[in-house]
Design an enzyme around this catalytic site. Structure first.
Site, PDB file in Angstrom:
ATOM      1  N   VAL A   1      37.285  12.264  15.950  1.00 31.09           N
ATOM      2  CA  VAL A   1      38.010  13.525  16.092  1.00 31.09           C
ATOM      3  C   VAL A   1      39.443  13.276  16.549  1.00 31.09           C
ATOM      4  O   VAL A   1      40.385  13.922  16.079  1.00 31.09           O
ATOM      5  CB  VAL A   1      37.277  14.439  17.106  1.00 31.09           C
ATOM      6  CG1 VAL A   1      38.055  15.714  17.354  1.00 31.09           C
ATOM      7  CG2 VAL A   1      35.873  14.760  16.600  1.00 31.09           C
ATOM      8  N   GLU A   2      39.611  12.328  17.458  1.00 28.43           N
ATOM      9  CA  GLU A   2      40.926  12.059  18.049  1.00 28.43           C
ATOM     10  C   GLU A   2      41.897  11.422  17.059  1.00 28.43           C
ATOM     11  O   GLU A   2      43.045  11.831  16.958  1.00 28.43           O
ATOM     12  CB  GLU A   2      40.773  11.127  19.263  1.00 28.43           C
ATOM     13  CG  GLU A   2      40.305  11.807  20.533  1.00 28.43           C
ATOM     14  CD  GLU A   2      41.419  12.607  21.192  1.00 28.43           C
ATOM     15  OE1 GLU A   2      42.551  12.577  20.690  1.00 28.43           O
ATOM     16  OE2 GLU A   2      41.132  13.264  22.193  1.00 28.43           O
ATOM     17  N   SER A   3      41.446  10.401  16.350  1.00 23.22           N
ATOM     18  CA  SER A   3      42.387   9.571  15.597  1.00 23.22           C
ATOM     19  C   SER A   3      41.889   9.140  14.230  1.00 23.22           C
ATOM     20  O   SER A   3      42.532   8.312  13.581  1.00 23.22           O
ATOM     21  CB  SER A   3      42.695   8.304  16.410  1.00 23.22           C
ATOM     22  OG  SER A   3      41.514   7.512  16.531  1.00 23.22           O
TER      23      SER A   3
ATOM     24  N   LEU B   1      34.047  11.083  19.528  1.00 25.48           N
ATOM     25  CA  LEU B   1      35.412  11.501  19.856  1.00 25.48           C
ATOM     26  C   LEU B   1      36.503  10.661  19.176  1.00 25.48           C
ATOM     27  O   LEU B   1      37.533  11.214  18.784  1.00 25.48           O
ATOM     28  CB  LEU B   1      35.611  11.508  21.374  1.00 25.48           C
ATOM     29  CG  LEU B   1      35.058  12.741  22.101  1.00 25.48           C
ATOM     30  CD1 LEU B   1      35.304  12.627  23.604  1.00 25.48           C
ATOM     31  CD2 LEU B   1      35.692  14.018  21.571  1.00 25.48           C
TER      32      LEU B   1
ATOM     33  N   TYR C   1      39.975  21.482  18.424  1.00 28.84           N
ATOM     34  CA  TYR C   1      39.465  20.161  18.793  1.00 28.84           C
ATOM     35  C   TYR C   1      37.959  20.181  19.045  1.00 28.84           C
ATOM     36  O   TYR C   1      37.210  19.405  18.431  1.00 28.84           O
ATOM     37  CB  TYR C   1      40.208  19.698  20.049  1.00 28.84           C
ATOM     38  CG  TYR C   1      39.827  18.338  20.573  1.00 28.84           C
ATOM     39  CD1 TYR C   1      40.280  17.186  19.952  1.00 28.84           C
ATOM     40  CD2 TYR C   1      39.035  18.202  21.713  1.00 28.84           C
ATOM     41  CE1 TYR C   1      39.952  15.932  20.435  1.00 28.84           C
ATOM     42  CE2 TYR C   1      38.709  16.952  22.217  1.00 28.84           C
ATOM     43  CZ  TYR C   1      39.166  15.821  21.577  1.00 28.84           C
ATOM     44  OH  TYR C   1      38.841  14.589  22.060  1.00 28.84           O
TER      45      TYR C   1
END
Length: 477
Positions: free
Chosen positions: A115-117, A112, A221
């Site tokens: 994917v997030e940052s 994650l 996402y």
């Protein structure tokens, strides 16, 4: 008779992702999986390469969908993506994987932050989500992260990992064990996902993630996470998987007190800038007074435990007695047999009566901070404070301030400050001067070999009053 197995080509595998999903009004869609893992495949495989270990233990079933194909194409258009981002993730990823595995959570959650940052600890979104895990202030606070002028837990990658995993477990329970719903809610908030599910139920539509009407960012996402998971398991597609040894290259050290990055880096003999880079949660050159005081250091655990600083300040001496065992000693001091063996360079569990062992226990007896009242440009050059013993010197005829400062090896200015005197002050026999002398003198001043060492005697005294006058050498005339 041997049967030939057909190995799908890259194009065949990617085309499978374009299979149409059932119509939106289908009550219970049955989505075909690209891969269905058998129960035995859920047992963890331990690989020497961390990325291979991650790839072999991913367990989400990947369902074909055009949105998933779109995200896969996005990754394949930049096949070096993960190689570049891995450079930022490398110091933390092993620890994150272990945290996920210890809590028996799907290893996809370790992906994650990518994917997030793109694994940027300083990233800030338009919605003011911060850090590699992109936590908003309210969520961070609810799950125990501190945030003040000195420290922001959202930027502390490993502290934020604990909060993010706690939040994901909460969402997983909230959405009745549906990980895709939980991950979507992590991105857009549980309220939006609940509302989308409720709306579909009311319209007798499927509540599978693919059919929920969610904001565009959230719609992309989950497919982005699934696409990354898929490509890690299929390096034959051309997507480059990094190489990273499946061992910790960094270690978490709980200093146990307020510390300055400059002093700590100097004592550990590591680069101060690198120490700052590894610990972006700390916003200043010094940790908060009330904590946290944990710091990620660019050393393996073995290297850290062998450092002079760790052995001096984080260990104590223990003498083995009759009937002692390493296991019993480890339990007594709340440590592990392995750590005791590492600290003492032992290859076996054998110990003998009278043997002296180092036990890893916090034992810091010095300040690890500097006085920030001076110029910030000079703050890292400030001297480390030393433990001192207060000594009373009774003035005798012939004493002078300069002679006393030379005799006790202290600056004349300090001697004046301690006693509120001026350089021209007259000393009267019988008056008492106060001196603050080092409790431990690492470098002894040069003196004749037959001269008595006052500081050596003082160091062994319980207090200054117990030092006999005869122990003080004659003052120079």
């Amino acid at each position: 008779m041997q049967t030939q197995t057909h190995t799908a080509t890259k194009q065949e595998v990617l085309n499978a992702l374009l299979v149409e999903v059932p119509a939106p009004n289908a009550p219970k869609p049955l989505l075909p999986s690209i891969q269905e893992k058998k129960p035995e495949a859920l047992k963890p495989y331990i690989e020497q390469d961390l990325w291979q270990h991650i790839a072999f233990n991913l367990r989400f079933e990947i369902s074909p969908h055009p949105r998933l194909k779109k995200r896969i194409d996005w990754y394949l258009a930049q096949p070096d993506y993960l190689l570049k981002v891995n450079e930022r993730a490398a110091p933390y990823l092993y620890h994150i994987v272990k945290k996920v595995e210890q809590q028996k959570l799907p290893l996809e959650l370790a992906l994650l932050p990518f994917v997030e940052s793109d694994f940027r600890p300083h990233a800030v979104s338009k919605q003011q989500a911060v850090g590699a895990w992109q936590l908003v202030d309210a969520t961070a606070y609810h799950f125990g992260l501190q945030s003040n002028d000195w420290y922001d837990g959202r930027k502390d990658v490993l502290a934020a990992t604990d909060a993010a995993l706690a939040y994901l477990k909460y969402l997983h329970k909230t959405f009745n064990g549906n990980w895709l719903h939980a991950i979507a809610a992590y991105n857009s908030g549980e309220g939006r996902v609940k509302s989308a599910i409720k709306k579909n139920r009311k319209q007798r539509k499927s509540t599978h993630y693919w059919y929920l009407k969610l904001p565009k960012e959230t719609s992309d996402y989950v497919p982005k996470l699934l696409a990354l998971s898929y490509l890690l398991q299929h390096p034959d597609t051309g997507f480059k998987r990094p190489n990273l040894i499946n061992q910790a290259s960094t270690t978490i050290l709980d200093v146990g007190q307020e510390f300055s990055f400059g002093i700590l880096a100097s004592l550990l003999e590591i680069n101060k800038q690198r120490l700052h880079e590894l610990n972006p949660g700390y916003l200043r050159h010094q940790s908060p007074t009330n904590g946290p005081h944990k710091v990620l250091v660019p050393l393996t655990e073995k290297a850290l435990m062998k450092s002079a600083f760790y052995r001096d300040q984080f260990s104590l001496n223990y003498t083995v007695v009759q009937n002692d065992t390493l296991y019993g000693i480890a339990r007594r001091f709340s440590t592990s047999v392995e750590k005791i063996k590492q600290l003492n360079d032992k290859k076996s569990n054998l110990i003998r009566v009278g043997e002296r062992l180092l036990i890893n226990q916090p034992n810091i007896d010095r300040s690890l901070t500097v006085d920030y009242k001076i110029s910030p440009y000079l703050q890292q050059q400030a001297p480390v404070k030393q433990a001192t013993i207060e000594h009373h010197h009774t003035i005798v005829s012939g004493d002078s301030l300069w002679d006393l400062s030379q005799h006790y090896q202290v600056p004349l200015k300090d001697l004046l400050d301690w006693n509120n005197l001026q350089a021209a002050s007259i000393l009267s026999p019988g008056n008492v001067l106060i001196l603050h002398l080092p409790a431990k003198q690492e470098a002894k001043p040069k003196r004749p070999t037959n001269a008595p060492s006052y500081l050596d005697k003082l160091e062994n005294a319980v207090n200054a009053s117990e030092v006999p006058r005869s122990a003080v050498p004659n003052l120079p005339q």
